[in-house]
Design an enzyme around this catalytic site. Sequence first.
Site, PDB file in Angstrom:
ATOM      1  N   SER A  14       1.365   4.930 -17.369  1.00 41.14           N
ATOM      2  CA  SER A  14       1.976   3.398 -16.937  1.00 41.14           C
ATOM      3  C   SER A  14       1.946   3.170 -15.362  1.00 41.14           C
ATOM      4  O   SER A  14       2.083   2.059 -15.113  1.00 41.14           O
ATOM      5  CB  SER A  14       3.545   3.515 -17.374  1.00 41.14           C
ATOM      6  N   ARG A  15       1.843   4.223 -14.524  1.00 39.29           N
ATOM      7  CA  ARG A  15       1.798   4.061 -13.176  1.00 39.29           C
ATOM      8  C   ARG A  15       1.260   5.265 -12.140  1.00 39.29           C
ATOM      9  O   ARG A  15       0.900   6.234 -13.156  1.00 39.29           O
ATOM     10  CB  ARG A  15       3.347   3.757 -12.712  1.00 39.29           C
ATOM     11  N   SER A 146      -0.044  20.975  -9.456  1.00 40.74           N
ATOM     12  CA  SER A 146       0.591  20.473  -8.221  1.00 40.74           C
ATOM     13  C   SER A 146       0.428  21.424  -7.446  1.00 40.74           C
ATOM     14  O   SER A 146       0.218  22.764  -7.634  1.00 40.74           O
ATOM     15  CB  SER A 146       1.928  20.209  -8.457  1.00 40.74           C
ATOM     16  N   TYR A 159      10.582  22.729 -11.038  1.00 40.19           N
ATOM     17  CA  TYR A 159       9.211  21.780 -11.066  1.00 40.19           C
ATOM     18  C   TYR A 159       7.774  22.632 -10.789  1.00 40.19           C
ATOM     19  O   TYR A 159       7.049  22.752 -11.399  1.00 40.19           O
ATOM     20  CB  TYR A 159       9.371  20.584  -9.925  1.00 40.19           C
ATOM     21  N   ALA A 160       8.029  23.437  -9.328  1.00 43.13           N
ATOM     22  CA  ALA A 160       7.042  24.183  -9.378  1.00 43.13           C
ATOM     23  C   ALA A 160       6.669  25.587 -10.339  1.00 43.13           C
ATOM     24  O   ALA A 160       5.361  25.666 -10.691  1.00 43.13           O
ATOM     25  CB  ALA A 160       7.077  25.122  -7.952  1.00 43.13           C
TER      26      ALA A 160
HETATM   27  N1  NAP Z   1       3.085  12.343  -6.579  1.00 42.92           N
HETATM   28  C1  NAP Z   1       2.975  13.372  -5.981  1.00 42.92           C
HETATM   29  O1  NAP Z   1       3.145  13.756  -5.034  1.00 42.92           O
HETATM   30  C2  NAP Z   1       2.286  14.663  -6.977  1.00 42.92           C
HETATM   31  C3  NAP Z   1       1.469  15.766  -6.270  1.00 42.92           C
HETATM   32  C4  NAP Z   1       1.117  16.675  -6.993  1.00 42.92           C
HETATM   33  C5  NAP Z   1       1.201  16.446  -8.419  1.00 42.92           C
HETATM   34  N2  NAP Z   1       1.550  15.365  -8.932  1.00 42.92           N
HETATM   35  C6  NAP Z   1       1.541  15.261 -10.267  1.00 42.92           C
HETATM   36  O2  NAP Z   1       0.756  14.102 -10.780  1.00 42.92           O
HETATM   37  C7  NAP Z   1       1.047  13.791 -12.227  1.00 42.92           C
HETATM   38  C8  NAP Z   1       1.370  12.279 -11.930  1.00 42.92           C
HETATM   39  O3  NAP Z   1       2.349  12.090 -10.948  1.00 42.92           O
HETATM   40  P1  NAP Z   1       2.779  10.492 -10.230  1.00 42.92           P
HETATM   41  O4  NAP Z   1       3.031  11.060  -9.048  1.00 42.92           O
HETATM   42  O5  NAP Z   1       1.678   9.698 -10.763  1.00 42.92           O
HETATM   43  O6  NAP Z   1       4.195  10.235 -11.171  1.00 42.92           O
HETATM   44  P2  NAP Z   1       4.824   8.890 -11.581  1.00 42.92           P
HETATM   45  O7  NAP Z   1       4.352   7.741 -10.680  1.00 42.92           O
HETATM   46  O8  NAP Z   1       6.146   9.140 -11.400  1.00 42.92           O
HETATM   47  O9  NAP Z   1       4.394   8.638 -12.941  1.00 42.92           O
HETATM   48  C9  NAP Z   1       4.677   9.706 -14.076  1.00 42.92           C
HETATM   49  C10 NAP Z   1       4.187   8.980 -15.372  1.00 42.92           C
HETATM   50  O10 NAP Z   1       4.500   9.764 -16.419  1.00 42.92           O
HETATM   51  C11 NAP Z   1       5.457   9.124 -17.164  1.00 42.92           C
HETATM   52  N3  NAP Z   1       6.290   9.853 -17.761  1.00 42.92           N
HETATM   53  C12 NAP Z   1       7.469  10.754 -17.029  1.00 42.92           C
HETATM   54  N4  NAP Z   1       8.279  11.469 -17.738  1.00 42.92           N
HETATM   55  C13 NAP Z   1       7.853  10.780 -19.064  1.00 42.92           C
HETATM   56  C14 NAP Z   1       8.349  11.194 -20.264  1.00 42.92           C
HETATM   57  N5  NAP Z   1       9.470  12.201 -20.450  1.00 42.92           N
HETATM   58  N6  NAP Z   1       7.764  10.906 -21.392  1.00 42.92           N
HETATM   59  C15 NAP Z   1       6.605  10.231 -21.265  1.00 42.92           C
HETATM   60  N7  NAP Z   1       6.156   9.749 -20.148  1.00 42.92           N
HETATM   61  C16 NAP Z   1       6.813  10.263 -18.957  1.00 42.92           C
HETATM   62  C17 NAP Z   1       5.806   7.974 -16.528  1.00 42.92           C
HETATM   63  O11 NAP Z   1       6.374   6.861 -17.258  1.00 42.92           O
HETATM   64  P3  NAP Z   1       7.853   6.788 -17.833  1.00 42.92           P
HETATM   65  O12 NAP Z   1       8.740   6.749 -16.357  1.00 42.92           O
HETATM   66  O13 NAP Z   1       7.868   5.055 -18.292  1.00 42.92           O
HETATM   67  O14 NAP Z   1       8.136   7.484 -18.882  1.00 42.92           O
HETATM   68  C18 NAP Z   1       4.583   7.567 -15.725  1.00 42.92           C
HETATM   69  O15 NAP Z   1       3.819   6.791 -16.462  1.00 42.92           O
HETATM   70  C19 NAP Z   1       2.345  14.613 -12.550  1.00 42.92           C
HETATM   71  O16 NAP Z   1       1.964  15.539 -13.401  1.00 42.92           O
HETATM   72  C20 NAP Z   1       2.724  15.007 -11.141  1.00 42.92           C
HETATM   73  O17 NAP Z   1       3.391  16.361 -11.514  1.00 42.92           O
HETATM   74  C21 NAP Z   1       2.262  14.238  -8.213  1.00 42.92           C
END
Ligand code: NAP
Length: 251
Positions: A14-15, A146, A159-160
């Site tokens: 979704s985002r 991550s 988380y880690a």
């Molecule tokens: N952002 C960073 O700095 C970073 C760095 C390293 C790795 N990552 C990894 O990259 C991936 C994407 O992260 P992002 O930064 O894009 O995160 P984000 O913007 O918070 O997006 C997370 C997505 O997962 C969904 N989600 C979260 N909890 C959920 C649940 N219980 N059931 C179903 N859907 C769920 C959210 O939708 P809803 O909230 O509507 O459910 C949203 O679509 C993750 O695995 C994260 O750990 C991120």
Amino acid sequence: MSDDRPVSIVSGGSRGLGLAAVERLLDRGDRVATFSRRGSDRLDDLASHAPQRLFAARIDAADPTAITGFVAATVTRFGRIDHCVANAAVAAEGVLATTADETVANLLAVNLQGAIVLTRECVRQWLVQRRTAVPSPGPSVVLVSSIVASRGSPGLTVYAATKAGLEAFGRSLARELGSRGIRVNSIAPGFLETELSASLSPADRARIVRRTPLGRLGTPLDVVGAIDFLTSDRAAFVTGQTLIIDGGGAA
Ligand SMILES: NC(=O)c1ccc[n+]([C@@H]2O[C@H](COP(=O)([O-])OP(=O)(O)OC[C@H]3O[C@@H](n4cnc5c(N)ncnc54)[C@H](OP(=O)(O)O)[C@@H]3O)[C@@H](O)[C@H]2O)c1
């Protein structure tokens, strides 16, 4: 007439990174199934423009029964699955000593159990598909980890742990499924400009930028190319790997 376009699942579409992956995979011609708890206007917009190629559900990744139902619904809708991108995750910042049981349980349920159950359901489907037709290119899984899994980060211990667990899961699964032509890889982004990292303090953000050789935080677009690659036949001989995408080494 049957539709031969590959079918990719992206959790958390979704985002952020998940949405960017949905857009990239649609752009390259895939049919895409995604889920999140709340959806988003952008996802609704994409679905209205490509109703035959995008299936967007609202479910909670912490609910294994809902994930099983989502994968079954994807197969009913599109007839098969080719790629699985386990991306949905939550982060919770705070020192371990003050982390509540519910927070630990939710991180494990969404980030680790959710990704494992989603992958298992796709693998079960691939074992069925093998008996009918061998899809080309072969099926693949991308687990979104991550950089903190390997480098560590204070305040992100649980988380880690979920991300390190995911990478270990992927390495073993790659060995388990290699003989069946199923590839499993992880990607490990550094901090990205998304909602997940919005709680970074200005001081932490400045420290990360200072320590990053490429001098900035990443964006989802910096990462989707790796998802595109790993779910394509250009990566036909790549499995069991973790690809770090962090601008050169920030911790
Ligand atoms: N952002 C960073 O700095 C970073 C760095 C390293 C790795 N990552 C990894 O990259 C991936 C994407 O992260 P992002 O930064 O894009 O995160 P984000 O913007 O918070 O997006 C997370 C997505 O997962 C969904 N989600 C979260 N909890 C959920 C649940 N219980 N059931 C179903 N859907 C769920 C959210 O939708 P809803 O909230 O509507 O459910 C949203 O679509 C993750 O695995 C994260 O750990 C991120």
